[in-house]
Design an enzyme around this catalytic site. Structure first.
Site, mmCIF file in Angstrom:
data_model
loop_
_atom_site.group_PDB
_atom_site.id
_atom_site.type_symbol
_atom_site.label_atom_id
_atom_site.label_comp_id
_atom_site.label_asym_id
_atom_site.label_seq_id
_atom_site.Cartn_x
_atom_site.Cartn_y
_atom_site.Cartn_z
ATOM 1 N N HIS A 269 0.814 -1.220 0.000
ATOM 2 C CA HIS A 269 0.000 0.000 0.000
ATOM 3 C C HIS A 269 0.844 1.265 0.000
ATOM 4 O O HIS A 269 0.342 2.351 0.291
ATOM 5 C CB HIS A 269 -0.938 -0.006 1.208
ATOM 6 C CG HIS A 269 -1.958 -1.092 1.147
ATOM 7 N ND1 HIS A 269 -2.603 -1.593 2.261
ATOM 8 C CD2 HIS A 269 -2.458 -1.797 0.091
ATOM 9 C CE1 HIS A 269 -3.435 -2.560 1.901
ATOM 10 N NE2 HIS A 269 -3.371 -2.684 0.588
ATOM 11 N N CYS B 86 3.231 20.764 -6.008
ATOM 12 C CA CYS B 86 4.522 20.275 -6.479
ATOM 13 C C CYS B 86 5.463 21.438 -6.779
ATOM 14 O O CYS B 86 5.092 22.387 -7.487
ATOM 15 C CB CYS B 86 4.325 19.416 -7.728
ATOM 16 S SG CYS B 86 5.864 18.807 -8.460
ATOM 17 N N SER C 168 -6.521 -8.626 9.540
ATOM 18 C CA SER C 168 -7.877 -9.173 9.528
ATOM 19 C C SER C 168 -8.267 -9.664 8.140
ATOM 20 O O SER C 168 -9.311 -10.297 7.973
ATOM 21 C CB SER C 168 -8.873 -8.113 9.985
ATOM 22 O OG SER C 168 -8.892 -7.029 9.057
ATOM 23 N N GLY D 36 -0.982 -10.439 11.831
ATOM 24 C CA GLY D 36 -1.536 -9.147 12.208
ATOM 25 C C GLY D 36 -2.444 -8.506 11.188
ATOM 26 O O GLY D 36 -2.497 -7.286 11.090
ATOM 27 N N CYS E 131 6.207 21.248 -10.892
ATOM 28 C CA CYS E 131 5.223 21.536 -11.938
ATOM 29 C C CYS E 131 3.959 22.207 -11.417
ATOM 30 O O CYS E 131 3.082 22.558 -12.210
ATOM 31 C CB CYS E 131 4.856 20.251 -12.677
ATOM 32 S SG CYS E 131 3.766 19.140 -11.731
#
Length: 281
Positions: A125, A184, A226, A224, A187
């Protein structure tokens, strides 16, 4: 039929786990529960308060949501930045060094597996310590953005002294209306933490690498988690499809229990430490 151990002695649990997993290579899949002993709360463990994480659509579609998130993150990320690996993280690193664990796929964004010494880690993630521009794809360290946000918001506390921290470096604040967001520096595009939000897909290359690790493994150890979120549960399903032995160590039931050969309802740090001792003594 799944065998279950509820709050067992760590040495007893380690013995049972080792018999199921064998000599490896064992792929480890970890969730927020492995980091609670480092002071990072989880999402769905017993006693955890209800949490409603911001979605990707909210973040990119509404400047108010985006401001609210960056204000909370500006406070919360520092807590995660100060955390250190616990015995569970160190035990998995020991198991990797011993040639038992082949790699770790983690659903956490706290980078504590790497800090503990694990070398082969998929941050499924993303990572809390990086920021990506949605315009030009530039990636910058979170601490560099912190300097800019501090300059834009001197003395900002969010109106609270005792902050509740969430697993993704978020924090519960009472006042964010005056917070100024940085764009940013290259940009002028929208900046986003390098974290996969709810409603956002895990990058396909990352998923493919995870599936390859399942194919190369002789067993799967879940720690750890679920397994509520499909992004992690898919690897348990893939392991079951390959008829690999599966062990789940977690406080409370998981959505993968029916696929496991053994479930252990116990603390991650104690059980993993005993397991590492069992393999390395």
């Amino acid at each position: 039929m799944t065998n279950a151990l509820a709050t067992p002695d760590p040495a007893t649990a380690a013995d049972r786990i080792r018999k199921v997993l064998g000599d490896g290579p064992v792929l480890a899949l970890t969730g927020a529960g492995i980091s609670t002993d480092s002071g990072i709360p989880d999402y769905r463990g017993p006693g955890s308060p209800p949490r409603t994480p911001m979605t990707y659509q909210q973040f990119v579609g509404d400047p108010a949501f985006r401001r609210h998130y960056w204000a909370r993150n500006h406070v919360g990320w520092r807590h995660v930045h100060r955390t250190r690996p616990n015995d569970g993280h160190r035990a998995l690193a020991r198991l990797e060094a011993a040639g038992v664990v082949s790699a770790v796929i983690t659903q956490n964004v706290d980078t504590l597996h790497e800090a503990a010494g694990s070398r082969s880690v998929i941050d499924l993630h993303g990572r809390y310590d990086r920021v990506v521009c949605l315009g030009c794809a530039a990636v910058v360290p979170r601490d560099r953005l912190a300097e800019r946000l501090t300059a834009l918001n001197p003395g900002f506390t969010g109106g609270v002294d005792d902050v509740e921290i969430a697993p993704d470096a978020d924090a519960a604040l009472s006042a964010t209306e005056d917070f100024r967001v940085a764009d940013c520096a290259d940009c002028g595009g929208m900046l986003k933490p390098d974290i996969v939000y709810f409603g956002e897909n895990v990058p396909p290359a990352r998923v493919r690498r995870g599936y390859r690790l399942v194919e190369e493994a002789a067993a799967l150890l879940v720690v750890g988690s679920s397994l509520t979120v499909l992004s992690g549960r898919r690897f348990v399903k893939a392991a079951a499809d390959r008829h690999l032995p599966i062990v789940i160590v977690n406080r409370g039931a998981t959505r993968g229990d029916a696929l496991a050969d053994l479930t252990v309802d116990a603390g991650c740090s104690e059980v993993l430490t005993a397991l590492a001792d069992s393999y390395t003594r």
